[in-house]
Design a protein around this motif. Structure first.
Motif, mmCIF file in Angstrom:
data_model
loop_
_atom_site.group_PDB
_atom_site.id
_atom_site.type_symbol
_atom_site.label_atom_id
_atom_site.label_comp_id
_atom_site.label_asym_id
_atom_site.label_seq_id
_atom_site.Cartn_x
_atom_site.Cartn_y
_atom_site.Cartn_z
ATOM 1 N N GLN A 268 39.237 45.260 20.982
ATOM 2 C CA GLN A 268 40.231 44.486 21.210
ATOM 3 C C GLN A 268 41.029 44.990 22.413
ATOM 4 N N VAL A 269 41.177 44.012 23.360
ATOM 5 C CA VAL A 269 41.883 44.506 24.557
ATOM 6 C C VAL A 269 43.090 44.027 24.638
ATOM 7 N N GLN A 270 44.222 44.755 25.001
ATOM 8 C CA GLN A 270 45.659 43.756 25.007
ATOM 9 C C GLN A 270 46.130 44.021 26.429
ATOM 10 N N LEU A 271 46.445 42.964 27.052
ATOM 11 C CA LEU A 271 46.956 42.871 28.401
ATOM 12 C C LEU A 271 48.333 42.469 28.362
ATOM 13 N N VAL A 272 49.026 43.242 29.291
ATOM 14 C CA VAL A 272 50.560 43.070 29.444
ATOM 15 C C VAL A 272 50.948 42.739 30.907
ATOM 16 N N GLU A 273 51.332 41.460 31.074
ATOM 17 C CA GLU A 273 51.846 41.197 32.524
ATOM 18 C C GLU A 273 53.350 41.632 32.839
ATOM 19 N N SER A 274 53.674 42.031 33.953
ATOM 20 C CA SER A 274 54.649 42.181 34.299
ATOM 21 C C SER A 274 55.023 42.139 35.826
ATOM 22 N N GLY A 275 56.490 41.921 36.205
ATOM 23 C CA GLY A 275 56.564 41.778 37.819
ATOM 24 C C GLY A 275 56.993 40.358 38.167
ATOM 25 N N GLY A 276 56.830 39.348 37.129
ATOM 26 C CA GLY A 276 57.386 38.110 37.738
ATOM 27 C C GLY A 276 58.934 38.160 37.797
ATOM 28 N N GLY A 277 59.625 36.768 38.134
ATOM 29 C CA GLY A 277 60.746 36.328 38.487
ATOM 30 C C GLY A 277 60.870 35.451 39.422
ATOM 31 N N SER A 278 62.242 35.727 40.176
ATOM 32 C CA SER A 278 62.380 34.456 41.059
ATOM 33 C C SER A 278 62.338 34.927 42.331
ATOM 34 N N ALA A 279 62.032 34.236 43.666
ATOM 35 C CA ALA A 279 61.849 34.444 44.693
ATOM 36 C C ALA A 279 62.135 33.339 45.704
ATOM 37 N N GLN A 280 62.700 33.592 46.812
ATOM 38 C CA GLN A 280 62.863 32.610 47.751
ATOM 39 C C GLN A 280 61.216 32.249 48.256
ATOM 40 N N ALA A 281 61.109 30.829 48.984
ATOM 41 C CA ALA A 281 60.073 30.445 49.827
ATOM 42 C C ALA A 281 59.975 31.473 50.930
ATOM 43 N N GLY A 282 58.640 32.056 51.072
ATOM 44 C CA GLY A 282 58.518 32.969 52.181
ATOM 45 C C GLY A 282 58.628 34.414 51.811
ATOM 46 N N GLY A 283 59.080 34.628 50.262
ATOM 47 C CA GLY A 283 59.071 35.878 49.966
ATOM 48 C C GLY A 283 57.764 36.544 49.300
ATOM 49 N N SER A 284 58.146 37.712 48.559
ATOM 50 C CA SER A 284 56.826 38.217 47.989
ATOM 51 C C SER A 284 57.187 38.640 46.586
ATOM 52 N N LEU A 285 56.239 38.657 45.762
ATOM 53 C CA LEU A 285 56.246 39.286 44.381
ATOM 54 C C LEU A 285 55.035 40.124 44.124
ATOM 55 N N ARG A 286 55.002 41.280 43.352
ATOM 56 C CA ARG A 286 53.887 41.643 42.923
ATOM 57 C C ARG A 286 53.738 41.795 41.417
ATOM 58 N N LEU A 287 52.795 41.283 40.947
ATOM 59 C CA LEU A 287 52.334 41.254 39.377
ATOM 60 C C LEU A 287 51.515 42.165 39.019
ATOM 61 N N SER A 288 51.657 42.737 37.560
ATOM 62 C CA SER A 288 51.065 43.775 37.289
ATOM 63 C C SER A 288 50.560 43.358 35.953
ATOM 64 N N CYS A 289 49.265 43.873 35.641
ATOM 65 C CA CYS A 289 48.693 43.627 34.272
ATOM 66 C C CYS A 289 48.105 44.835 33.646
ATOM 67 N N ALA A 290 48.665 45.425 32.931
ATOM 68 C CA ALA A 290 48.366 46.743 32.247
ATOM 69 C C ALA A 290 47.285 46.613 30.828
ATOM 70 N N SER A 291 46.214 47.212 30.915
ATOM 71 C CA SER A 291 45.377 46.951 29.931
ATOM 72 C C SER A 291 45.381 48.252 29.054
ATOM 73 N N SER A 292 45.167 47.893 27.730
ATOM 74 C CA SER A 292 44.966 48.830 26.716
ATOM 75 C C SER A 292 43.607 49.512 26.746
ATOM 76 N N SER A 293 42.728 49.044 27.356
ATOM 77 C CA SER A 293 41.300 49.607 27.359
ATOM 78 C C SER A 293 40.818 49.570 28.966
ATOM 79 N N SER A 294 40.074 50.312 29.293
ATOM 80 C CA SER A 294 39.464 50.847 30.551
ATOM 81 C C SER A 294 38.997 49.252 31.289
ATOM 82 N N ILE A 295 39.539 49.113 32.479
ATOM 83 C CA ILE A 295 39.250 47.964 33.192
ATOM 84 C C ILE A 295 37.985 48.335 34.209
#
Length: 127
Positions: A1-28
């Motif tokens: 079983q592989v567990q995936l955990v996302e992070s990095g979401g939030g609020s931003a203004q139009a034109g802005g930037s965000l970076r999302l991450s997804c950490a895996s419990s197993s090799s990707i």
């Protein structure tokens, strides 16, 4: 079983930037992986995908603005989102295929191709 955990979401203004991450419990390193999103009242849709050999694909709505990358050394998938628009507001999910499976580019964003899903991270873009 592989567990995936996302992070990095939030609020931003139009034109802005965000970076999302997804950490895996197993090799990707030998997994095809993708980002999907679901806005309120809409069906989940594919955003970006990356294949084992490094080929990437994007939904037309995000081409030129979003970039998907993998760091195999720390088993993390990323989604760099630039020039954000209010219509990018959604819950973002990462997804992974079983180890070593093949995936045609035509099926990049077919949900049934992916066996493992994270719980999602919310992105809200205001105008």
């Amino acid at each position: 079983q592989v567990q995936l955990v996302e992070s990095g979401g939030g609020s931003a203004q139009a034109g802005g930037s965000l970076r999302l991450s997804c950490a895996s419990s197993s090799s990707i390193g030998n997994r095809n992986m993708a980002w999907f999103r679901q806005a309120p009242g809409k069906e989940r849709e594919g955003v970006a995908a990356t294949l084992i050999l490094g080929f990437t694909g994007y939904a037309d709505s995000v081409k030129g603005r979003f970039t998907v990358t993998k760091d195999n050394s720390n088993n993390t998938l990323y989604l760099q989102m630039n020039s954000l628009k209010p219509e990018d507001t959604a819950m973002y999910y990462c997804a992974a295929q079983p180890y070593g499976r093949s995936l045609s580019t035509r099926r990049f964003f077919v949900e049934s191709e992916y066996s493992f899903w994270g719980q999602g991270t919310q992105v809200t873009v205001s105008s």
